[in-house]
Motif scaffolding. Structure first.
Motif, PDB file in Angstrom:
ATOM      1  N   PHE A   1      35.054  61.720  55.055  1.00 21.71           N
ATOM      2  CA  PHE A   1      33.905  60.879  54.725  1.00 21.71           C
ATOM      3  C   PHE A   1      34.238  59.820  53.682  1.00 21.71           C
ATOM      4  N   GLY A   2      35.471  59.815  53.199  1.00 23.09           N
ATOM      5  CA  GLY A   2      35.920  58.884  52.169  1.00 23.09           C
ATOM      6  C   GLY A   2      36.418  57.591  52.767  1.00 23.09           C
ATOM      7  N   PRO A   3      37.093  56.805  51.981  1.00 20.34           N
ATOM      8  CA  PRO A   3      37.645  57.015  50.647  1.00 20.34           C
ATOM      9  C   PRO A   3      36.591  56.844  49.551  1.00 20.34           C
ATOM     10  N   ASP A   4      37.066  56.872  48.302  1.00 19.09           N
ATOM     11  CA  ASP A   4      36.149  56.756  47.168  1.00 19.09           C
ATOM     12  C   ASP A   4      35.241  55.539  47.277  1.00 19.09           C
ATOM     13  N   GLU A   5      35.762  54.440  47.788  1.00 21.07           N
ATOM     14  CA  GLU A   5      34.962  53.215  47.930  1.00 21.07           C
ATOM     15  C   GLU A   5      33.707  53.478  48.765  1.00 21.07           C
ATOM     16  N   ARG A   6      33.851  54.286  49.821  1.00 24.55           N
ATOM     17  CA  ARG A   6      32.700  54.603  50.662  1.00 24.55           C
ATOM     18  C   ARG A   6      31.731  55.531  49.927  1.00 24.55           C
ATOM     19  N   PHE A   7      32.261  56.508  49.181  1.00 26.33           N
ATOM     20  CA  PHE A   7      31.388  57.380  48.388  1.00 26.33           C
ATOM     21  C   PHE A   7      30.642  56.597  47.312  1.00 26.33           C
ATOM     22  N   HIS A   8      31.262  55.542  46.781  1.00 21.39           N
ATOM     23  CA  HIS A   8      30.588  54.706  45.778  1.00 21.39           C
ATOM     24  C   HIS A   8      29.336  54.044  46.364  1.00 21.39           C
ATOM     25  N   ILE A   9      29.379  53.720  47.648  1.00 19.91           N
ATOM     26  CA  ILE A   9      28.200  53.125  48.292  1.00 19.91           C
ATOM     27  C   ILE A   9      27.028  54.103  48.220  1.00 19.91           C
ATOM     28  N   LEU A  10      27.287  55.373  48.583  1.00 25.48           N
ATOM     29  CA  LEU A  10      26.224  56.388  48.482  1.00 25.48           C
ATOM     30  C   LEU A  10      25.821  56.608  47.035  1.00 25.48           C
ATOM     31  N   GLY A  11      26.781  56.585  46.128  1.00 24.10           N
ATOM     32  CA  GLY A  11      26.463  56.737  44.708  1.00 24.10           C
ATOM     33  C   GLY A  11      25.503  55.658  44.231  1.00 24.10           C
ATOM     34  N   ASP A  12      25.750  54.417  44.647  1.00 31.09           N
ATOM     35  CA  ASP A  12      24.845  53.314  44.296  1.00 31.09           C
ATOM     36  C   ASP A  12      23.470  53.524  44.917  1.00 31.09           C
ATOM     37  N   LEU A  13      23.444  53.969  46.169  1.00 36.23           N
ATOM     38  CA  LEU A  13      22.184  54.162  46.879  1.00 36.23           C
ATOM     39  C   LEU A  13      21.347  55.269  46.241  1.00 36.23           C
ATOM     40  N   PHE A  14      21.986  56.398  45.926  1.00 38.27           N
ATOM     41  CA  PHE A  14      21.264  57.569  45.418  1.00 38.27           C
ATOM     42  C   PHE A  14      21.239  57.651  43.897  1.00 38.27           C
ATOM     43  N   GLY A  15      21.938  56.777  43.199  1.00 36.60           N
ATOM     44  CA  GLY A  15      21.996  56.839  41.734  1.00 36.60           C
ATOM     45  C   GLY A  15      22.751  58.067  41.262  1.00 36.60           C
ATOM     46  N   MET A  16      23.902  58.342  41.909  1.00 34.48           N
ATOM     47  CA  MET A  16      24.695  59.532  41.600  1.00 34.48           C
ATOM     48  C   MET A  16      26.113  59.134  41.211  1.00 34.48           C
ATOM     49  N   SER A  17      26.766  60.016  40.485  1.00 34.42           N
ATOM     50  CA  SER A  17      28.162  59.808  40.133  1.00 34.42           C
ATOM     51  C   SER A  17      29.049  60.017  41.357  1.00 34.42           C
ATOM     52  N   LEU A  18      30.260  59.474  41.289  1.00 33.95           N
ATOM     53  CA  LEU A  18      31.214  59.654  42.377  1.00 33.95           C
ATOM     54  C   LEU A  18      31.487  61.129  42.623  1.00 33.95           C
ATOM     55  N   GLU A  19      31.662  61.892  41.560  1.00 36.00           N
ATOM     56  CA  GLU A  19      31.951  63.329  41.698  1.00 36.00           C
ATOM     57  C   GLU A  19      30.844  64.047  42.463  1.00 36.00           C
ATOM     58  N   ARG A  20      29.594  63.787  42.116  1.00 36.79           N
ATOM     59  CA  ARG A  20      28.460  64.438  42.804  1.00 36.79           C
ATOM     60  C   ARG A  20      28.311  63.934  44.233  1.00 36.79           C
ATOM     61  N   THR A  21      28.585  62.648  44.439  1.00 36.92           N
ATOM     62  CA  THR A  21      28.458  62.066  45.775  1.00 36.92           C
ATOM     63  C   THR A  21      29.477  62.666  46.733  1.00 36.92           C
ATOM     64  N   LYS A  22      30.629  63.090  46.218  1.00 41.29           N
ATOM     65  CA  LYS A  22      31.659  63.677  47.083  1.00 41.29           C
ATOM     66  C   LYS A  22      31.236  65.032  47.657  1.00 41.29           C
ATOM     67  N   ALA A  23      30.121  65.593  47.199  1.00 38.35           N
ATOM     68  CA  ALA A  23      29.589  66.835  47.773  1.00 38.35           C
ATOM     69  C   ALA A  23      28.718  66.552  48.998  1.00 38.35           C
ATOM     70  N   LEU A  24      28.533  65.264  49.337  1.00 36.38           N
ATOM     71  CA  LEU A  24      27.691  64.871  50.460  1.00 36.38           C
ATOM     72  C   LEU A  24      28.555  64.510  51.657  1.00 36.38           C
ATOM     73  N   ALA A  25      28.189  64.990  52.813  1.00 35.52           N
ATOM     74  CA  ALA A  25      28.868  64.648  54.055  1.00 35.52           C
ATOM     75  C   ALA A  25      27.796  64.182  55.038  1.00 35.52           C
ATOM     76  N   ILE A  26      27.611  62.877  55.109  1.00 35.88           N
ATOM     77  CA  ILE A  26      26.546  62.296  55.931  1.00 35.88           C
ATOM     78  C   ILE A  26      27.188  61.479  57.047  1.00 35.88           C
ATOM     79  N   GLU A  27      27.034  61.978  58.290  1.00 38.20           N
ATOM     80  CA  GLU A  27      27.560  61.254  59.440  1.00 38.20           C
ATOM     81  C   GLU A  27      26.710  60.008  59.668  1.00 38.20           C
ATOM     82  N   PRO A  28      27.337  58.871  59.895  1.00 39.80           N
ATOM     83  CA  PRO A  28      26.551  57.683  60.214  1.00 39.80           C
ATOM     84  C   PRO A  28      26.066  57.744  61.663  1.00 39.80           C
ATOM     85  N   PRO A  29      24.991  57.078  62.030  1.00 41.28           N
ATOM     86  CA  PRO A  29      24.188  56.278  61.136  1.00 41.28           C
ATOM     87  C   PRO A  29      23.194  57.112  60.334  1.00 41.28           C
TER      88      PRO A  29
END
Length: 189
Positions: free
Chosen positions: A38-66
């Motif tokens: 589900f990475g790399p970190d750049e992709r997790f940062h997108i979710l972090g921005d969307l959800f207001g979460m840190s990169l570390e916490r966002t890496k616990a999310l596995a969301i298949e697109p769309p």
């Protein structure tokens, strides 16, 4: 907030969601690690921005697109989360998702609703009610969850169910509207 602020926040979310959904999948190599799926970190940062979460916490999310949502910042994840394709969360009110929650494809979570009164709909009045999903919940494919709703820990929701209201811990529910099908042993043991 006024309407223009809400529109701006929704447009911000749409741009982040599009960026996440359109992000190219990684190439498979001999040294591929599953945590990079589900990475790399750049992709997790997108979710972090969307959800207001840190990169570390966002890496616990596995969301298949769309994946789609209204705002993103009203979605609160307590821990690990997996969703198959086509998750939709209308987060006009807070949607809290417990840890180790898993969703099948086409799950829809609606905190937003409209009045049954025609005059209120014509006036474009909207309502949103909170949704809380407990820990260790399995949500089958094509399930619709409508706020206000609180789903207990250890619940299994059968595919195609429509869920609203309070659901106790450790049950299997299904149907339209969803009803308890089976009581399970406690998930806390």
């Amino acid at each position: 907030m006024n309407d223009s602020e809400l529109i701006g926040l929704r447009l911000r979310a749409r741009k982040l969601v599009k960026k996440y959904n359109d992000y190219p999948p990684p190439d498979f190599t001999a040294d591929f690690k599953i945590e990079d799926f589900f990475g790399p970190d750049e992709r997790f940062h997108i979710l972090g921005d969307l959800f207001g979460m840190s990169l570390e916490r966002t890496k616990a999310l596995a969301i298949e697109p769309p994946f789609h949502c209204d705002f993103g910042f009203n979605i609160k994840f307590k821990g690990e989360f997996y969703s198959n394709f086509n998750l939709i969360i209308l987060d006009g009110a807070e949607v809290t998702i417990g840890t180790r929650v898993q969703c099948g494809p086409n799950v829809q979570i609606y905190s937003a609703t409209h009045s049954v009164e025609v005059e209120e709909r014509r006036a474009r009045h909207e309502r949103a009610y909170p949704i809380v999903i407990g820990d260790d919940v399995w949500i089958g494919g094509n399930v619709v969850i409508i706020g206000p709703c609180t789903i207990g820990n250890g619940v299994t929701i059968a595919a195609g169910a429509v869920v609203k209201g309070d659901i106790p811990n450790d049950v299997v529910i299904g149907g339209i509207p969803a009803k308890i099908i089976k009581y399970l042993e406690s998930s806390t043991s």
